[in-house]
Motif scaffolding. Sequence first.
Motif, PDB file in Angstrom:
ATOM      1  N   ARG A 161       0.820  -1.212   0.000  1.00 48.44           N
ATOM      2  CA  ARG A 161       0.000   0.000   0.000  1.00 48.44           C
ATOM      3  C   ARG A 161       0.856   1.265   0.000  1.00 48.44           C
ATOM      4  O   ARG A 161       0.339   2.360  -0.214  1.00 48.44           O
ATOM      5  N   VAL A 162       2.121   1.111   0.269  1.00 47.96           N
ATOM      6  CA  VAL A 162       3.032   2.251   0.188  1.00 47.96           C
ATOM      7  C   VAL A 162       4.155   1.895  -0.773  1.00 47.96           C
ATOM      8  O   VAL A 162       4.485   0.723  -0.960  1.00 47.96           O
ATOM      9  N   HIS A 163       4.700   2.894  -1.379  1.00 46.86           N
ATOM     10  CA  HIS A 163       5.740   2.655  -2.379  1.00 46.86           C
ATOM     11  C   HIS A 163       6.754   3.787  -2.311  1.00 46.86           C
ATOM     12  O   HIS A 163       6.399   4.942  -2.086  1.00 46.86           O
ATOM     13  N   PHE A 164       7.999   3.445  -2.522  1.00 48.72           N
ATOM     14  CA  PHE A 164       9.066   4.434  -2.553  1.00 48.72           C
ATOM     15  C   PHE A 164       9.764   4.344  -3.901  1.00 48.72           C
ATOM     16  O   PHE A 164      10.082   3.253  -4.362  1.00 48.72           O
TER      17      PHE A 164
ATOM     18  N   GLU B  38       0.880   2.674 -11.832  1.00 49.48           N
ATOM     19  CA  GLU B  38       1.214   1.323 -11.357  1.00 49.48           C
ATOM     20  C   GLU B  38       0.799   1.135  -9.901  1.00 49.48           C
ATOM     21  O   GLU B  38       0.188   0.127  -9.534  1.00 49.48           O
ATOM     22  N   ILE B  39       1.112   2.118  -9.072  1.00 48.23           N
ATOM     23  CA  ILE B  39       0.783   2.019  -7.647  1.00 48.23           C
ATOM     24  C   ILE B  39      -0.728   2.046  -7.447  1.00 48.23           C
ATOM     25  O   ILE B  39      -1.275   1.285  -6.641  1.00 48.23           O
ATOM     26  N   THR B  40      -1.400   2.901  -8.187  1.00 52.90           N
ATOM     27  CA  THR B  40      -2.858   2.975  -8.082  1.00 52.90           C
ATOM     28  C   THR B  40      -3.494   1.635  -8.427  1.00 52.90           C
ATOM     29  O   THR B  40      -4.395   1.162  -7.724  1.00 52.90           O
ATOM     30  N   GLU B  41      -3.021   0.997  -9.480  1.00 57.72           N
ATOM     31  CA  GLU B  41      -3.558  -0.319  -9.868  1.00 57.72           C
ATOM     32  C   GLU B  41      -3.292  -1.360  -8.779  1.00 57.72           C
ATOM     33  O   GLU B  41      -4.158  -2.176  -8.467  1.00 57.72           O
ATOM     34  N   LYS B  42      -2.093  -1.337  -8.193  1.00 57.50           N
ATOM     35  CA  LYS B  42      -1.767  -2.299  -7.135  1.00 57.50           C
ATOM     36  C   LYS B  42      -2.664  -2.115  -5.919  1.00 57.50           C
ATOM     37  O   LYS B  42      -3.174  -3.077  -5.354  1.00 57.50           O
ATOM     38  N   VAL B  43      -2.854  -0.870  -5.514  1.00 57.42           N
ATOM     39  CA  VAL B  43      -3.670  -0.606  -4.320  1.00 57.42           C
ATOM     40  C   VAL B  43      -5.130  -0.932  -4.595  1.00 57.42           C
ATOM     41  O   VAL B  43      -5.818  -1.493  -3.739  1.00 57.42           O
ATOM     42  N   GLU B  44      -5.617  -0.616  -5.795  1.00 59.40           N
ATOM     43  CA  GLU B  44      -6.999  -0.966  -6.131  1.00 59.40           C
ATOM     44  C   GLU B  44      -7.184  -2.475  -6.140  1.00 59.40           C
ATOM     45  O   GLU B  44      -8.232  -2.980  -5.742  1.00 59.40           O
TER      46      GLU B  44
END
Length: 66
Positions: free
Chosen positions: A27-30, A47-53
């Motif tokens: 849920r967090v990414h650096f 990419e992060i939005t897709e992973k969290v969704e």
Amino acid sequence: MDGNYYARRKFALMGNLLEHMGIEKDRVHFSWISSAEATKFVDVVKEITEKVEALGPNTKFVKDYS
């Protein structure tokens, strides 16, 4: 430049803390992105939005008022 390394370490610790609390660390990414890399920034956000969704809503620590 040292601040980037400190931030990376803090994110690693935060990921471990989230896992310990039962929250997915994805849920967090650096990521290191230069201000001149707008396209990379957009790609990383997508990419992060897709992973969290895909993870779905976080149900930990949410009060049930029903």
